[in-house]
Write an enzyme that holds these catalytic residues in place. Structure first.
Site, PDB file in Angstrom:
ATOM      1  CG  LEU A   6      -2.016   1.091   1.227  1.00 29.45           C
ATOM      2  CD1 LEU A   6      -3.221   0.625   2.050  1.00 29.45           C
ATOM      3  CD2 LEU A   6      -1.537   2.428   1.757  1.00 29.45           C
ATOM      4  CB  ILE A   7       2.217   3.406  -2.448  1.00 32.42           C
ATOM      5  CG1 ILE A   7       2.957   2.088  -2.727  1.00 32.42           C
ATOM      6  CG2 ILE A   7       3.191   4.582  -2.491  1.00 32.42           C
ATOM      7  CD1 ILE A   7       3.551   1.992  -4.132  1.00 32.42           C
ATOM      8  CB  SER A  12       2.115  13.768  -8.601  1.00 28.87           C
ATOM      9  OG  SER A  12       2.094  14.112  -7.224  1.00 28.87           O
ATOM     10  N   GLY A  13       4.634  12.273  -8.739  1.00 30.60           N
ATOM     11  CA  GLY A  13       5.981  12.168  -8.160  1.00 30.60           C
ATOM     12  C   GLY A  13       6.470  10.771  -7.819  1.00 30.60           C
ATOM     13  CB  ILE A  14       8.541   9.679  -4.919  1.00 28.07           C
ATOM     14  CG1 ILE A  14       9.645  10.718  -5.153  1.00 28.07           C
ATOM     15  CG2 ILE A  14       9.125   8.384  -4.399  1.00 28.07           C
ATOM     16  CD1 ILE A  14      10.293  11.256  -3.867  1.00 28.07           C
ATOM     17  N   GLY A  15       5.561   8.668  -5.446  1.00 28.08           N
ATOM     18  CA  GLY A  15       4.508   7.680  -5.199  1.00 28.08           C
ATOM     19  C   GLY A  15       4.035   7.047  -6.490  1.00 28.08           C
ATOM     20  CB  SER A 140      13.663  14.609   3.333  1.00 31.95           C
ATOM     21  OG  SER A 140      14.479  15.628   2.779  1.00 31.95           O
ATOM     22  CE1 TYR A 153       9.033  18.226   3.213  1.00 25.65           C
ATOM     23  CE2 TYR A 153      11.412  18.587   3.222  1.00 25.65           C
ATOM     24  CZ  TYR A 153      10.310  17.829   2.849  1.00 25.65           C
ATOM     25  OH  TYR A 153      10.499  16.678   2.130  1.00 25.65           O
TER      26      TYR A 153
END
Ligand code: NAD
Length: 309
Positions: A6-7, A12-15, A140, A153
């Site tokens: 499950l993601i 978009s992007g990395i997912g 990150s 962030y």
């Protein structure tokens, strides 16, 4: 055996890249439950998934800020079986602290930190019972080292790192694996959104000098950094290696170029070395920064040689 992955945040992007990469695995090892907050944004993922759609990849709605939405999604999976959870959904935010509202910071934490907490709370009891599972978290390098104008962030990613580092020992007892993925800059919508929002910041909330540093030093510099960023597909490839590894590491940096970024911190417990380096870098006294970076690269290369031999 085929594993349910499950993601979160797959529009978009990395997912998106990771969902597609796992769904197209040559060995068909995964059944991907690709989730997103807003199903109206499914088109990009559907197109990228192609043949894999509704075979090795299914799209479901999930908002990491809503416990109800999370529960509904997990309950819809046969046996609530989530073998691998990838907590990817996240928001970015840059700018001088004085210009940011507490409510926007809370929204950021609600997604980047409490979103992770909600997801882990939902699947951890099942994983404990099954005595197996893997929790993969998109952190990150800013989860280890802070960066100018990324205060809140970075704090949200530090929070995630602390959460997982504390949980990881307990997880081990139940044979559950945990991995923090630490990308450097990645060229995704994330970056575009961050700059879009940054352009709208009312800089009158900050003094002139701060506004000047943000607009004329930080923004051009960070735009340059992003041009040497990774593509989301590269981060997806790294993440897949972590998921398929028999003995996945707790932390994984996706970009070797950024190793010195963190090594500075690890080299000096007082914290003054990285502060000094970032100060000099930001305010253009680059000579000493480059020298310390060069030294670290040399040390790292030596270390790598030791590892290799
Ligand atoms: P992105 O903006 O393309 O993807 C983030 C996704 O999260 C989006 O699809 C967004 O819709 C989703 N999302 C936001 N709030 C949500 C919510 N409440 N519920 C469900 N989904 C939600 O950016 P990305 O670069 O692919 O970011 C993915 C992760 O990688 C984030 O956690 C980010 O912090 C992390 N990361 C990004 C970079 C970078 O430079 N882009 C670097 C290091 C780490």
């Amino acid at each position: 055996s085929c594993r349910n992955v499950l993601i979160t945040g797959c529009s978009s992007g990395i997912g998106l890249a990771l969902a597609v990469r796992l769904a197209k695995d040559e060995l068909k090892r995964f059944k991907v439950i690709a989730t997103m907050r807003n199903l109206e944004k499914r088109k990009g993922l559907e197109e990228a998934a192609g043949e894999a759609m509704n075979k090795t990849l299914e799209i479901r709605e999930l908002d990491v800020c809503s416990e109800e939405s999370i529960k509904e999604c997990v309950n819809s999976i046969p046996g609530r079986q989530v073998d691998v959870l990838v907590n990817n959904a996240g928001l970015g935010m840059i700018g001088p602290l004085e210009t940011q509202s507490i409510s926007s910071m809370k929204t950021l934490f609600d997604t980047n930190f409490f979103g992770q907490v909600r997801m882990i709370k939902e699947v951890l009891p099942d994983m404990k019972q099954r005595k197996c599972g893997h929790i993969v978290v998109m952190s990150s390098i800013l989860g280890v080292q802070g960066l100018l104008f990324n205060d809140v962030y970075s704090a949200s990613k530090f929070a995630v790192e602390g959460l997982c580092e504390s949980l990881a020992v307990q997880a081990m007892k139940f044979n559950i694996k945990m991995s923090l993925i630490q990308p450097g800059p990645v060229t995704t919508e994330f970056e575009a959104k961050v700059y879009e929002d940054a352009a709208k910041i009312d800089l009158s909330g900050a003094d002139e000098e701060t506004a000047e540093i943000f607009q004329h030093i930080y923004i051009p510099y960070s735009e340059k950094i992003f041009t040497i960023g990774q593509r989301p597909e590269e981060v997806a490839e790294h993440t897949m290696k972590i998921i398929t590894s028999n003995n996945p590491p707790f932390r994984h940096q996706t970009n070797r170029l950024y190793a010195p970024f963190i090594a500075l911190k690890q080299a000096d417990p007082s914290g003054n070395l990285p502060l000094d380096a970032f100060y000099r870098l930001t305010f253009r006294q680059k000579r000493i920064f480059n020298a310390s970076l060069g030294l670290l690269r040399l040390l790292l290369r030596r270390k790598q040689k030791d590892v290799d031999s």
